[in-house]
Enzyme design. Structure first.
Site, PDB file in Angstrom:
ATOM      1  NE  ARG A 174     -17.040 -92.692 -30.011  1.00  0.00           N
ATOM      2  CZ  ARG A 174     -18.315 -92.353 -30.180  1.00  0.00           C
ATOM      3  NH1 ARG A 174     -18.656 -91.402 -31.041  1.00  0.00           N
ATOM      4  NH2 ARG A 174     -19.235 -92.931 -29.449  1.00  0.00           N
ATOM      5  CG  ASP A 203     -17.070 -91.410 -26.947  1.00  0.00           C
ATOM      6  OD1 ASP A 203     -17.349 -92.515 -26.464  1.00  0.00           O
ATOM      7  OD2 ASP A 203     -17.924 -90.653 -27.434  1.00  0.00           O
ATOM      8  CG  HIS A 277     -20.274 -92.049 -24.840  1.00  0.00           C
ATOM      9  ND1 HIS A 277     -20.027 -92.770 -25.979  1.00  0.00           N
ATOM     10  CD2 HIS A 277     -21.621 -91.844 -24.810  1.00  0.00           C
ATOM     11  CE1 HIS A 277     -21.185 -92.995 -26.621  1.00  0.00           C
ATOM     12  NE2 HIS A 277     -22.163 -92.444 -25.930  1.00  0.00           N
ATOM     13  CG  ASP A 354     -23.964 -89.023 -25.423  1.00  0.00           C
ATOM     14  OD1 ASP A 354     -23.116 -88.641 -24.588  1.00  0.00           O
ATOM     15  OD2 ASP A 354     -23.652 -89.538 -26.507  1.00  0.00           O
ATOM     16  CD  GLU A 355     -25.564 -93.020 -27.593  1.00  0.00           C
ATOM     17  OE1 GLU A 355     -26.255 -93.297 -28.571  1.00  0.00           O
ATOM     18  OE2 GLU A 355     -24.319 -92.928 -27.647  1.00  0.00           O
ATOM     19  CD1 TRP A 421     -28.735 -86.392 -28.047  1.00  0.00           C
ATOM     20  CD2 TRP A 421     -28.653 -88.016 -29.592  1.00  0.00           C
ATOM     21  NE1 TRP A 421     -28.692 -87.597 -27.387  1.00  0.00           N
ATOM     22  CE2 TRP A 421     -28.633 -88.623 -28.313  1.00  0.00           C
ATOM     23  CE3 TRP A 421     -28.598 -88.835 -30.712  1.00  0.00           C
ATOM     24  CZ2 TRP A 421     -28.568 -89.996 -28.121  1.00  0.00           C
ATOM     25  CZ3 TRP A 421     -28.532 -90.224 -30.531  1.00  0.00           C
ATOM     26  CH2 TRP A 421     -28.520 -90.787 -29.253  1.00  0.00           C
ATOM     27  CE1 TYR A 446     -26.916 -86.182 -34.164  1.00  0.00           C
ATOM     28  CE2 TYR A 446     -26.213 -88.458 -33.944  1.00  0.00           C
ATOM     29  CZ  TYR A 446     -26.473 -87.227 -33.383  1.00  0.00           C
ATOM     30  OH  TYR A 446     -26.290 -87.035 -32.038  1.00  0.00           O
ATOM     31  CG  ASP A 448     -22.995 -90.347 -37.652  1.00  0.00           C
ATOM     32  OD1 ASP A 448     -23.940 -89.545 -37.737  1.00  0.00           O
ATOM     33  OD2 ASP A 448     -22.990 -91.311 -36.866  1.00  0.00           O
ATOM     34  CD1 TRP A 492     -22.618 -88.589 -34.431  1.00  0.00           C
ATOM     35  CD2 TRP A 492     -21.169 -88.506 -32.726  1.00  0.00           C
ATOM     36  NE1 TRP A 492     -23.203 -87.879 -33.406  1.00  0.00           N
ATOM     37  CE2 TRP A 492     -22.352 -87.812 -32.356  1.00  0.00           C
ATOM     38  CE3 TRP A 492     -20.128 -88.574 -31.808  1.00  0.00           C
ATOM     39  CZ2 TRP A 492     -22.497 -87.201 -31.106  1.00  0.00           C
ATOM     40  CZ3 TRP A 492     -20.275 -87.969 -30.571  1.00  0.00           C
ATOM     41  CH2 TRP A 492     -21.445 -87.292 -30.232  1.00  0.00           C
ATOM     42  CB  THR A 493     -14.964 -89.836 -36.580  1.00  0.00           C
ATOM     43  OG1 THR A 493     -14.497 -89.882 -35.227  1.00  0.00           O
ATOM     44  CG2 THR A 493     -15.198 -88.416 -37.009  1.00  0.00           C
ATOM     45  CD  GLU A 494     -19.192 -93.933 -33.666  1.00  0.00           C
ATOM     46  OE1 GLU A 494     -19.222 -92.964 -34.468  1.00  0.00           O
ATOM     47  OE2 GLU A 494     -19.973 -94.054 -32.701  1.00  0.00           O
TER      48      GLU A 494
HETATM   49  C1  ACM Z   1     -25.193 -88.923 -29.507  1.00  0.00           C
HETATM   50  O1  ACM Z   1     -25.344 -89.041 -30.730  1.00  0.00           O
HETATM   51  N1  ACM Z   1     -24.967 -89.986 -28.759  1.00  0.00           N
HETATM   52  C2  ACM Z   1     -25.242 -87.630 -28.872  1.00  0.00           C
END
Ligand code: ACM
Length: 641
Positions: A174, A203, A277, A354-355, A421, A446, A448, A492-494
């Protein structure tokens, strides 16, 4: 008399400039298995002699100890393979001690000698980390410090980890973090006995690892347009805007990082996140997509690409998935995994999962044909088909497959390990199916998420305070612990644009997770932990590592009274803090009103300002919350009830 006065002044100065100098309390993080303080203190002599073996694995154990004992102290430190009069002995057991296992150690500090014993060099490394934490905070200094008494309390420690998988995940996609920044992340994590760095390498925002058979992944896929503000809300860049923001690791960089980590007893787990992703890969090689028109796509620069309003999985606004019905995708993954497997010696490869949005797959004739041919009932089964093929590819390279807990949907691949997660439920289900599990639930791990009041933290959509992170328990009730390999925190680094902020987000929650995966469950104690955290903040100040002081700041709750007045309650996570406040816009200190009971917001006041003190010392940052913000919180809360 004059001399006595000078001596008194000097000792006062020493204490004032380094509050930890006279420290005899033991404040090791993570809390060791057994600590027995004995009488007396060890004082570092002018000439320190370390006895240690010369095996290659000992190089960093020795280098680390030598640096800490010489740079801040100015002491002469010599190292010999045998030294009858050694000050510090690092000894590998001739006969393995079963209690301490592969990573444990025994540390004995006596008034004139220190001994660390372990079965393996990793244990000595962790013993050295604990030893350094026994010295005053000034031991962390990058330069020489004067007027410090370099003492450590005498102690007998036996210590070993609860779990073999003690991880931190660092999202370098990110926002990109350089090779040297990743090294510095490793330097900090090993201080707290972490042994696994999970690198989220790909990603929608960037592909960060050179793959020789697919050069566009890093020629095109690693670059976006630099933006600052709230990531996720940015405008889409124009097609011709220069794409110069980002970067990637060459294969030589990766080898260097792997070696750097290895010397510090850290495995690197690479993650290639597919089939969702995957926008950076799709932009680099449009033929990997099921969707026509992706030639016009761009690597994401923080513009909105998902609609989360319908829940999970999200609806993709652009197709950021690999096509599960396209043989070219499996050829691609085979080559990518081949190169990744050669670069990373760790036994697992993380393949994401994921997602993954399904709305573009639903429209694809190729996917429809695949479903018919393979008798797949729904989109979860389509993803499961993809994952099972991918697992075979990973296993064919001699590696184990791990993925996010979505890989349970539609049927788990036969040998896959699951990283849980979305809470711990995925982990429980996978363990029931006799699969290996790593716990990293949003609810506890988490990092972040915001760690304090939204008025002072950079905005993220959720909060995880230190005390909640400290409650992280990797083994759920009723689950056979043999399937739980351990746990990790995920950064996570958004919203993390630079390394200082990555540090801020990681510490102190990284202490809490370290203790959850290293220390015996029954030794965890929140109040005692917070005392140690406070001492480690002093150490980080000296080491120039950034951390969040949020644990010392108030938790602010706004509600409405029966007659609709705005009511504010202030509490703290940590004990022993006083909160001072103002409603008159001036800046509170300890001479202002002290919070004792819920406050009614004065009718025409516009701002609440608060600050915490411990005795005479301010602990948290000054927080200022406008009345509109408190009204919003109160009304949301009332609406929710
Ligand atoms: C995730 O936080 N989408 C693994």
């Amino acid at each position: 008399m004059k001399k006595i006065l000078i001596a008194l002044c000097l000792s006062f100065l020493t204490v004032a400039s380094f509050g930890q100098n006279t420290q005899t309390s033991i404040a090791i993080i993570p809390e060791p298995v057994s600590v027995t303080q004995t009488n007396g203190k060890f004082t570092l002599p002018e000439n320190v002699v370390i006895e240690a073996g010369s095996q290659p694995e000992m190089k960093q154990v020795i280098a680390f100890l030598k640096d800490r004992l010489s740079i801040p102290t100015g002491r002469q430190v010599t190292v010999n393979a045998t030294a009858p009069s050694a000050t510090i002995r690092l000894l590998l057991n001739q006969k393995a001690d079963a209690t301490i296992g592969k990573e444990g150690y025994q540390l004995s500090v006596k008034p004139t000698a220190i001994e660390i014993k372990a079965n393996q060099p990793a244990g000595l490394y962790y013993g050295v980390q604990s030893l350094v934490q026994l010295f005053p905070a000034a031991i962390e200094s990058k330069t020489k410090v004067e007027n410090v008494t370099w003492e450590a309390p005498c102690v007998e420690i036996t210590d070993y980890p609860r779990f073999g998988w003690r991880g931190l995940m660092f999202d370098v996609s990110r926002h990109f973090f350089t090779k040297d920044e990743v090294k510095s992340y490793i330097d900090n994590m090993v201080r707290y006995k972490y042994n696994l760095l999970h690198l989220h390498l790909t990603d929608d925002e960037g592909w960060r690892i050179e793959i020789k058979s697919y050069p566009n992944l890093t020629k095109v896929g690693a670059w976006s347009v630099k933006k600052v503000g709230y990531f996720g809300t940015f405008e889409k860049p124009a097609a011709d805007e220069p794409r110069e923001y980002g970067g990637f690791y060459t294969q030589e960089d990766i080898k260097e990082l792997v070696q750097y980590a290895k010397e510090r007893f850290v495995n690197i787990l690479p993650e290639i996140d597919v089939p969702g992703h995957s926008l950076a890969a799709v932009v680099s090689y449009p033929e990997l997509s099921c969707t026509p028109g992706v030639e016009n796509y761009q690597v994401r620069s923080g513009e909105e690409i998902m609609d989360w309003s319908q829940g999970h999985p999200p609806i993709a606004l652009v197709d950021n998935t690999l096509c599960p019905a396209n043989e070219k995708v499996y050829e691609f993954l085979n080559k990518v995994v081949t190169e990744v497997a050669q670069l990373f010696p760790f036994e697992y490869i993380h393949m994401g999962g994921d997602e993954c949005p399904k709305n573009f797959w639903e429209k694809s004739d190729a996917v429809k044909a695949l479903m018919k041919k393979e008798k797949l009932k729904d989109m979860n089964e389509v993803q499961s088909y993809f994952t099972k093929r991918l697992e075979k590819i990973v296993m064919a390279k001699g590696k184990k497959f791990i993925g996010w807990d979505e890989i349970l949907q539609g049927g788990l691949a036969p040998n896959a390990a699951v990283m849980s997660w979305q809470g711990i439920e995925g982990g429980i289900e996978a363990a029931k199916q006799k699969h290996e599990v790593v716990m990293s639930p949003t609810t506890f791990a988490y990092i972040d998420y915001m760690q304090g009041d939204p008025s002072i933290e950079p905005r993220v959509y959720a909060t995880l305070r230190l005390n909640k992170a400290y409650q992280f328990e990797p083994v759920p009730n009723g689950v056979d612990p043999k399937y739980i390999k351990g746990g990790q925190a995920n950064l996570w680094t958004e919203q993390v644009y630079n390394m200082r902020h990555a540090e801020y987000m990681t510490w102190p929650r990284g202490f809490a997770i370290a203790e959850s995966v290293w220390s015996p469950k029954e030794k965890k104690n929140w109040n005692q932990f917070v005392n140690r955290v406070e001492q480690h903040f002093d150490r980080m100040d000296v080491a120039e590592v950034k951390y969040a002081p949020s644990v010392f700041e108030p938790i602010i709750t706004a509600t409405r009274t029966a007659d609709k007045q705005l009511k504010v309650e202030l509490t703290t996570e940590a004990e022993g803090l006083d909160i001072y406040y103002t409603f008159d816009n001036s800046f509170p200190d300890r001479f202002y009103p002290k919070y004792k009971e819920p406050l009614i917001f004065p009718k025409e006041a516009v701002m609440l300002r608060v600050i915490t003190y411990k005795g005479n010392e301010p602990k948290g940052r000054l927080m200022s919350i406008p009345v509109e913000e408190l009204q919003k919180r109160a009304d949301q809360k009332n609406a929710a009830h």
